[in-house]
Design a protein around this motif. Structure first.
Motif, PDB file in Angstrom:
ATOM      1  N   THR A   1       0.846  -1.188   0.000  1.00 13.11           N
ATOM      2  CA  THR A   1       0.000   0.000   0.000  1.00 13.11           C
ATOM      3  C   THR A   1       0.888   1.247   0.000  1.00 13.11           C
ATOM      4  OG1 THR A   1      -0.126  -0.097   2.405  1.00 13.11           O
ATOM      5  CG2 THR A   1      -1.937  -1.090   1.185  1.00 13.11           C
ATOM      6  N   VAL A   2       0.385   2.314  -0.589  1.00 11.80           N
ATOM      7  CA  VAL A   2       1.156   3.546  -0.727  1.00 11.80           C
ATOM      8  C   VAL A   2       0.311   4.714  -0.234  1.00 11.80           C
ATOM      9  CG1 VAL A   2       2.341   5.100  -2.324  1.00 11.80           C
ATOM     10  CG2 VAL A   2       2.396   2.633  -2.735  1.00 11.80           C
ATOM     11  N   LEU A   3       0.912   5.580   0.555  1.00 12.68           N
ATOM     12  CA  LEU A   3       0.255   6.806   1.019  1.00 12.68           C
ATOM     13  C   LEU A   3       1.035   8.000   0.476  1.00 12.68           C
ATOM     14  CD1 LEU A   3      -1.862   8.264   2.751  1.00 12.68           C
ATOM     15  CD2 LEU A   3      -0.324   8.021   4.696  1.00 12.68           C
ATOM     16  N   VAL A   4       0.373   8.814  -0.329  1.00 12.05           N
ATOM     17  CA  VAL A   4       0.989  10.001  -0.923  1.00 12.05           C
ATOM     18  C   VAL A   4       0.371  11.237  -0.273  1.00 12.05           C
ATOM     19  CG1 VAL A   4       1.376  11.295  -3.059  1.00 12.05           C
ATOM     20  CG2 VAL A   4       1.292   8.802  -3.122  1.00 12.05           C
ATOM     21  N   TYR A   5       1.218  12.184   0.147  1.00 14.18           N
ATOM     22  CA  TYR A   5       0.641  13.408   0.681  1.00 14.18           C
ATOM     23  C   TYR A   5       1.429  14.625   0.201  1.00 14.18           C
ATOM     24  CZ  TYR A   5       4.174  13.817   4.476  1.00 14.18           C
ATOM     25  OH  TYR A   5       5.324  13.963   5.188  1.00 14.18           O
ATOM     26  N   GLY A   6       0.748  15.731   0.182  1.00 14.12           N
ATOM     27  CA  GLY A   6       1.320  16.986  -0.290  1.00 14.12           C
ATOM     28  C   GLY A   6       0.204  17.986  -0.464  1.00 14.12           C
ATOM     29  N   GLU A   7       0.547  19.243  -0.581  1.00 14.84           N
ATOM     30  CA  GLU A   7      -0.452  20.305  -0.704  1.00 14.84           C
ATOM     31  C   GLU A   7      -1.310  20.119  -1.955  1.00 14.84           C
ATOM     32  OE1 GLU A   7       1.481  24.092  -0.589  1.00 14.84           O
ATOM     33  OE2 GLU A   7       2.342  23.766   1.398  1.00 14.84           O
ATOM     34  N   THR A   8      -2.443  20.802  -1.960  1.00 20.56           N
ATOM     35  CA  THR A   8      -3.306  20.734  -3.131  1.00 20.56           C
ATOM     36  C   THR A   8      -2.567  21.255  -4.364  1.00 20.56           C
ATOM     37  OG1 THR A   8      -5.443  21.414  -4.055  1.00 20.56           O
ATOM     38  CG2 THR A   8      -4.313  23.024  -2.696  1.00 20.56           C
ATOM     39  N   GLY A   9      -2.732  20.549  -5.480  1.00 22.66           N
ATOM     40  CA  GLY A   9      -2.150  20.995  -6.743  1.00 22.66           C
ATOM     41  C   GLY A   9      -0.742  20.535  -7.027  1.00 22.66           C
ATOM     42  N   VAL A  10      -0.153  19.687  -6.152  1.00 20.66           N
ATOM     43  CA  VAL A  10       1.238  19.264  -6.393  1.00 20.66           C
ATOM     44  C   VAL A  10       1.336  18.107  -7.388  1.00 20.66           C
ATOM     45  CG1 VAL A  10       2.178  20.088  -4.203  1.00 20.66           C
ATOM     46  CG2 VAL A  10       1.238  17.758  -4.349  1.00 20.66           C
ATOM     47  N   GLY A  11       0.229  17.387  -7.617  1.00 25.36           N
ATOM     48  CA  GLY A  11       0.247  16.294  -8.586  1.00 25.36           C
ATOM     49  C   GLY A  11       0.232  14.912  -7.965  1.00 25.36           C
ATOM     50  N   LYS A  12      -0.582  14.738  -6.933  1.00 22.48           N
ATOM     51  CA  LYS A  12      -0.611  13.441  -6.233  1.00 22.48           C
ATOM     52  C   LYS A  12      -1.168  12.330  -7.123  1.00 22.48           C
ATOM     53  CE  LYS A  12      -2.829  15.352  -2.736  1.00 22.48           C
ATOM     54  NZ  LYS A  12      -2.615  16.798  -2.955  1.00 22.48           N
ATOM     55  N   GLU A  13      -2.276  12.601  -7.828  1.00 29.76           N
ATOM     56  CA  GLU A  13      -2.842  11.544  -8.677  1.00 29.76           C
ATOM     57  C   GLU A  13      -1.932  11.245  -9.860  1.00 29.76           C
ATOM     58  OE1 GLU A  13      -6.903  10.107 -10.988  1.00 29.76           O
ATOM     59  OE2 GLU A  13      -6.991  11.822  -9.627  1.00 29.76           O
ATOM     60  N   LEU A  14      -1.253  12.258 -10.367  1.00 34.12           N
ATOM     61  CA  LEU A  14      -0.292  12.032 -11.459  1.00 34.12           C
ATOM     62  C   LEU A  14       0.759  11.013 -11.022  1.00 34.12           C
ATOM     63  CD1 LEU A  14       1.349  14.835 -13.610  1.00 34.12           C
ATOM     64  CD2 LEU A  14       2.639  12.858 -12.859  1.00 34.12           C
ATOM     65  N   LEU A  15       1.292  11.176  -9.811  1.00 35.66           N
ATOM     66  CA  LEU A  15       2.318  10.261  -9.301  1.00 35.66           C
ATOM     67  C   LEU A  15       1.746   8.862  -9.114  1.00 35.66           C
ATOM     68  CD1 LEU A  15       5.221   9.890  -8.193  1.00 35.66           C
ATOM     69  CD2 LEU A  15       4.293  10.424  -5.924  1.00 35.66           C
ATOM     70  N   VAL A  16       0.540   8.780  -8.561  1.00 38.16           N
ATOM     71  CA  VAL A  16      -0.085   7.473  -8.317  1.00 38.16           C
ATOM     72  C   VAL A  16      -0.353   6.752  -9.635  1.00 38.16           C
ATOM     73  CG1 VAL A  16      -2.187   6.366  -7.465  1.00 38.16           C
ATOM     74  CG2 VAL A  16      -1.051   8.095  -6.078  1.00 38.16           C
ATOM     75  N   GLN A  17      -0.838   7.481 -10.642  1.00 36.98           N
ATOM     76  CA  GLN A  17      -1.059   6.868 -11.954  1.00 36.98           C
ATOM     77  C   GLN A  17       0.252   6.355 -12.554  1.00 36.98           C
ATOM     78  OE1 GLN A  17      -3.311   9.023 -14.862  1.00 36.98           O
ATOM     79  NE2 GLN A  17      -4.985   9.513 -13.452  1.00 36.98           N
ATOM     80  N   ALA A  18       1.322   7.127 -12.387  1.00 37.56           N
ATOM     81  CA  ALA A  18       2.624   6.711 -12.919  1.00 37.56           C
ATOM     82  C   ALA A  18       3.101   5.430 -12.250  1.00 37.56           C
ATOM     83  CB  ALA A  18       3.648   7.834 -12.735  1.00 37.56           C
ATOM     84  N   ILE A  19       2.888   5.305 -10.941  1.00 33.54           N
ATOM     85  CA  ILE A  19       3.265   4.081 -10.224  1.00 33.54           C
ATOM     86  C   ILE A  19       2.492   2.891 -10.788  1.00 33.54           C
ATOM     87  CG2 ILE A  19       3.158   2.902  -7.984  1.00 33.54           C
ATOM     88  CD1 ILE A  19       3.634   5.670  -6.678  1.00 33.54           C
ATOM     89  N   HIS A  20       1.185   3.077 -10.967  1.00 33.87           N
ATOM     90  CA  HIS A  20       0.363   2.002 -11.545  1.00 33.87           C
ATOM     91  C   HIS A  20       0.833   1.635 -12.953  1.00 33.87           C
ATOM     92  CE1 HIS A  20      -3.233  -0.275 -12.755  1.00 33.87           C
ATOM     93  NE2 HIS A  20      -3.194   0.442 -13.866  1.00 33.87           N
ATOM     94  N   SER A  21       1.102   2.654 -13.762  1.00 30.87           N
ATOM     95  CA  SER A  21       1.477   2.413 -15.169  1.00 30.87           C
ATOM     96  C   SER A  21       2.811   1.705 -15.294  1.00 30.87           C
ATOM     97  CB  SER A  21       1.535   3.751 -15.926  1.00 30.87           C
ATOM     98  OG  SER A  21       0.272   4.365 -15.942  1.00 30.87           O
ATOM     99  N   SER A  22       3.650   1.792 -14.274  1.00 29.74           N
ATOM    100  CA  SER A  22       4.965   1.163 -14.313  1.00 29.74           C
ATOM    101  C   SER A  22       4.976  -0.194 -13.605  1.00 29.74           C
ATOM    102  CB  SER A  22       5.998   2.094 -13.661  1.00 29.74           C
ATOM    103  OG  SER A  22       7.298   1.594 -13.778  1.00 29.74           O
TER     104      SER A  22
END
Length: 452
Positions: free
Chosen positions: A172-193
């Protein structure tokens, strides 16, 4: 006092239906009548079963509470009213006690018909888009890859390196950061790889829907689990063989967080109203825009769920802490919007770049993209110059050297609010929640800044 109370109950946006100990309606407000397609005079003074013949003593929540004298909370109900309109409500039914003991029961019904219709459309789209992902049928809906993450800073390069490494596991992975930093972009990239790249990727914003509706969307339903329920798989099932991304997981009620914890630990679910367990092969990734430990301390995130999610934690730093990423991001957005607008903008001046690097970007990458897009609406070619930038960015980016304390405070407030507004895609509700201020205050401020 009685007239005042009735006036208040007539103005609220929930249906109120009260009955005495015998099941005779003693109060039925206009909203309840609107939901049921009736008039109050058709209901008041009559027994529930005489007015609603489709109900019986086992299906009527009011009659159940009259019998048990125990409350029923957040019961979802789907029905066709007397005018033939399909209605979905979330009902809370409570026993009424007074000085003389038990008096009756009251039901409060919140209309979620439009929210349910929207969630069903989202559910259908997710099922359509992701069921066959990886089979070449949805190329135009491609997910982000690591190559789509723009930045040259050591912080972002180290983040990508870590994310690439953990993409090969099932943790499991927990990503955190302020709004607008690109959290879903990073999560999608992890899935795609990952080895799950040919499986579905399903994302759900946990703060976007009420608890009772979200539970049925996540876990699915069986026919008869509540009035109007149908056999429908939940997102956990739809994500089988792939990834389920739960954004803003800290916005979930603690009771629902506990159910998600059990799914992660036991790797199986039960649809609402079912006794059969379904085993899952799903990778869970979650995100939030605040520090998870702070959410635990505030009581907004269960400690046991945090420890279960915290197998791998990835923090995305805000844009102001990696200013060397601003130039490549600006060039990326210029290239992107040149194609979308068919413009011929060639870059930015050195002065503009310096201002952009000095600005604090409370809305982060999303805000930067919105600023560049706004400029494209008024400029067709050449380099972006200082006069093309919004005034609040220029003022703060130049250091505000000649401003008084009051002017600096006003400017900081303006920059913070506008940044959060743009960073939340100009959504008033989300921006107000992010800033921790009432909607009315935000709307006044935006009007003051000539943005509304």
């Amino acid at each position: 006092m009685k007239d005042l109370l009735i006036s208040i109950l007539e103005t609220i946006d929930e249906g109120i239906h009260a009955v005495d100990q015998r099941g005779i309606t003693i109060y039925y407000n206009s909203k309840a009548a609107l939901l049921d397609g009736l008039h109050p005079q058709d209901v008041i003074g009559k027994h529930i079963l005489d007015v609603f013949p489709s109900l019986d003593r086992t299906s009527s929540t009011l009659l159940k509470v009259l019998k048990s004298r125990k409350p029923i909370y957040n019961q979802q109900q789907k029905y066709t009213n007397f005018k033939g309109k399909e209605v979905v409500t979330v009902n809370t039914t409570l026993p009424i006690f007074g000085q003389k003991g038990f008096l009756g029961a009251v039901e409060i019904s919140k209309d979620i018909t439009q929210v349910k219709q929207l969630s069903d459309k989202i559910h259908f789209l997710q099922q359509t888009l992701y069921r066959n992902s990886g089979k070449g049928e949805n190329d135009k809906y491609k997910l982000y890859q690591f190559g789509d993450i723009i930045g040259n800073s050591n912080k972002i390069l180290e983040l990508i390196r870590k994310a690439q490494r953990i993409s090969q596991s099932n943790s499991t992975v927990l990503v955190y950061g302020e709004t607008g930093v690109g959290k879903e972009l990073l999560v999608q990239a992890i899935h795609s790889s990952s080895h799950r790249q040919n499986g579905p990727f399903i994302a759900q914003n946990c703060g976007a829907l009420p608890e009772s509706l979200l539970e049925s969307i996540l876990f699915g339903t069986v026919k008869g689990s509540f009035t109007g329920a149908e056999n429908k798989p939940g997102l956990f099932e739809l994500a089988a063989g792939g990834t389920l991304f739960l954004d803003e997981i800290n916005s979930l009620p603690l009771s629902l967080q506990g159910k998600i914890l059990r799914v992660i630990e036991e790797k199986k679910i039960r649809r609402i109203g079912d006794t059969k367990e379904i085993f899952l092969d799903v990778r869970i990734m979650a995100a939030m825009n605040t520090d998870p430990l702070e959410e635990v301390e505030k009581g907004l995130l269960r400690k046991d769920l945090y420890y279960r999610l915290n197998v791998v934690t990835l923090y995305i730093p805000p844009l102001r802490d990696r200013i060397e990423d601003i130039e490549p991001l600006v060039l990326h957005f210029i290239d992107k919007f040149n194609k979308e607008f068919n413009n011929k903008i060639t870059g930015v001046t050195r002065e503009v770049l310096k201002v952009l690097q000095n600005y604090s970007w409370p809305g982060n990458v999303r805000e930067l993209g919105n600023v560049i897009e706004a400029i494209f609406n008024f400029k067709d070619s050449g380099k972006i110059d200082i006069e093309d930038l919004p005034g609040h960015i220029v003022q703060q980016g130049n250091g505000d050297r000649n401003l008084s304390l009051r002017e600096k405070l006003f400017q900081y407030e303006k920059e913070l609010i506008i940044g959060a507004y743009l960073g939340n895609d100009k959504n008033i509700t989300k921006t107000a929640e992010y800033l921790g201020i009432p909607r009315q205050t935000l709307q006044y401020k935006l009007k003051q800044f000539k943005l509304k």
